[in-house]
Design a protein around this motif. Structure first.
Motif, PDB file in Angstrom:
ATOM      1  N   PHE A  79       0.836  -1.202   0.000  1.00  0.00           N
ATOM      2  CA  PHE A  79       0.000   0.000   0.000  1.00  0.00           C
ATOM      3  C   PHE A  79       0.874   1.257   0.000  1.00  0.00           C
ATOM      4  CE2 PHE A  79      -1.858   3.446   2.540  1.00  0.00           C
ATOM      5  CZ  PHE A  79      -3.006   3.717   1.808  1.00  0.00           C
ATOM      6  N   LEU A  80       1.897   1.266   0.857  1.00  0.00           N
ATOM      7  CA  LEU A  80       2.798   2.417   0.904  1.00  0.00           C
ATOM      8  C   LEU A  80       3.548   2.590  -0.411  1.00  0.00           C
ATOM      9  CD1 LEU A  80       4.303   2.170   4.516  1.00  0.00           C
ATOM     10  CD2 LEU A  80       2.376   3.532   3.717  1.00  0.00           C
ATOM     11  N   ASP A  81       3.957   1.475  -1.001  1.00  0.00           N
ATOM     12  CA  ASP A  81       4.647   1.539  -2.296  1.00  0.00           C
ATOM     13  C   ASP A  81       3.723   2.112  -3.371  1.00  0.00           C
ATOM     14  OD1 ASP A  81       7.025   0.564  -1.321  1.00  0.00           O
ATOM     15  OD2 ASP A  81       6.666  -1.511  -1.938  1.00  0.00           O
ATOM     16  N   CYS A  82       2.450   1.743  -3.334  1.00  0.00           N
ATOM     17  CA  CYS A  82       1.490   2.287  -4.295  1.00  0.00           C
ATOM     18  C   CYS A  82       1.316   3.790  -4.092  1.00  0.00           C
ATOM     19  CB  CYS A  82       0.143   1.583  -4.161  1.00  0.00           C
ATOM     20  SG  CYS A  82       0.094  -0.098  -4.828  1.00  0.00           S
ATOM     21  N   GLN A  83       1.308   4.213  -2.841  1.00  0.00           N
ATOM     22  CA  GLN A  83       1.169   5.638  -2.549  1.00  0.00           C
ATOM     23  C   GLN A  83       2.355   6.438  -3.084  1.00  0.00           C
ATOM     24  OE1 GLN A  83      -1.700   7.028  -0.761  1.00  0.00           O
ATOM     25  NE2 GLN A  83      -2.286   5.037  -1.558  1.00  0.00           N
TER      26      GLN A  83
ATOM     27  N   LEU B  20      -9.975   0.291  -4.005  1.00  0.00           N
ATOM     28  CA  LEU B  20     -10.077   1.226  -2.888  1.00  0.00           C
ATOM     29  C   LEU B  20      -8.742   1.464  -2.219  1.00  0.00           C
ATOM     30  CD1 LEU B  20     -11.903   2.879  -0.939  1.00  0.00           C
ATOM     31  CD2 LEU B  20     -12.137   0.783   0.425  1.00  0.00           C
ATOM     32  N   TRP B  21      -7.948   0.381  -2.062  1.00  0.00           N
ATOM     33  CA  TRP B  21      -6.701   0.484  -1.308  1.00  0.00           C
ATOM     34  C   TRP B  21      -5.469   0.668  -2.208  1.00  0.00           C
ATOM     35  CZ3 TRP B  21      -6.629   0.897   3.913  1.00  0.00           C
ATOM     36  CH2 TRP B  21      -7.808   0.556   4.574  1.00  0.00           C
ATOM     37  N   PHE B  22      -5.492   0.076  -3.396  1.00  0.00           N
ATOM     38  CA  PHE B  22      -4.279   0.074  -4.209  1.00  0.00           C
ATOM     39  C   PHE B  22      -4.445   0.771  -5.562  1.00  0.00           C
ATOM     40  CE2 PHE B  22      -4.306  -3.719  -1.497  1.00  0.00           C
ATOM     41  CZ  PHE B  22      -3.122  -3.548  -0.812  1.00  0.00           C
ATOM     42  N   GLY B  23      -5.647   1.180  -5.886  1.00  0.00           N
ATOM     43  CA  GLY B  23      -5.899   1.784  -7.187  1.00  0.00           C
ATOM     44  C   GLY B  23      -5.424   3.225  -7.302  1.00  0.00           C
TER      45      GLY B  23
END
Length: 227
Positions: A179-183, A224-227
């Motif tokens: 999730f942090l990497d996606c952000q 929702l979380w990674f898109g």
């Protein structure tokens, strides 16, 4: 004469601190939260706080307990429906908890910050043990039912549940870091699909069910979380 403790009053006063801490963790973050903030929010004395908790970390443990109990109370009737099969119970356990977290994304992000912080290694390990102590018996019950039905090809339900719990905790930590990497633009939703697909396949192998038997996530949750 010794004071007589009223268990209901004791629990009620303790809950006031826990509820305030949960609200403050969501709005401020755990790292920024101080005991003084909790005292101000509850209009309580330091002595009253330390009557129930010996540290900020023990207050966090109580908050996690509260979140876990609330989540299980909400999803329990859906997951443990006696009219559905063990494999459906197993799938619903994941999808229902995911839906519960989706509805409380801000709070889950605040808890995720605690989970992933290098400064909170001791707290993280306590939370892992805490999660396992609650979830493993529930998983063991579902696995035992699946074995009795002939759906799951396993030997010992308790040991299998412990292995599954370890895998779930690993998936949870990997998902948080992804999730942090996606952000930060270092990963995409495609990476999330592959990662969760790998964990789902591993669980299916452990349970001895055909590939594609389990439902652990849906695209709306991943978006929702990674898109």
């Amino acid at each position: 004469m010794a004071r007589t403790l009223n268990p209901e009053a004791h629990a009620s006063k303790r809950d006031v601190f826990v509820e305030a801490a949960q609200r403050l963790i969501q709005t401020k973050g755990y790292e920024q939260l101080s005991i003084a903030d909790v005292l101000a929010a509850t209009e309580s004395s330091k002595g009253a706080f330390y009557h129930y908790f010996d540290s900020k970390e023990s207050l966090l443990t109580a908050v996690i307990d509260r979140i876990t109990d609330t989540a299980l109370a909400d999803v329990g009737p859906v997951v443990f429906d006696p009219e559905i099969s063990a494999i459906e119970q197993f799938s619903r356990l994941f999808t229902s908890i995911a839906g519960w977290k989706n509805a409380r994304k801000e709070l889950m992000l605040a808890i995720l910050e605690v989970w992933l912080s290098n400064d909170n290694a001791v707290v993280r390990e306590k939370l892992r043990v805490q999660a396992a102590s609650v979830m493993a018996p529930l998983l063991a019950g579902i696995v035992a039912r699946g074995k009795a039905e002939g759906t799951f090809s396993i030997d010992d339900p308790v040991e299998t549940a412990q292995v599954i719990m370890a895998l779930i905790l690993g998936a949870q930590e990997a998902a948080g870091r992804l999730f942090l990497d996606c952000q930060k633009g270092r990963a995409t939703i495609a990476d999330a699909r592959r990662m969760f697909g790998a964990y789902k396949h591993a669980l299916e192998r452990i349970l001895g069910v055909p590939t594609g038997s389990l439902r652990m996530f849906d695209d709306a949750t991943l978006t929702l979380w990674f898109g």
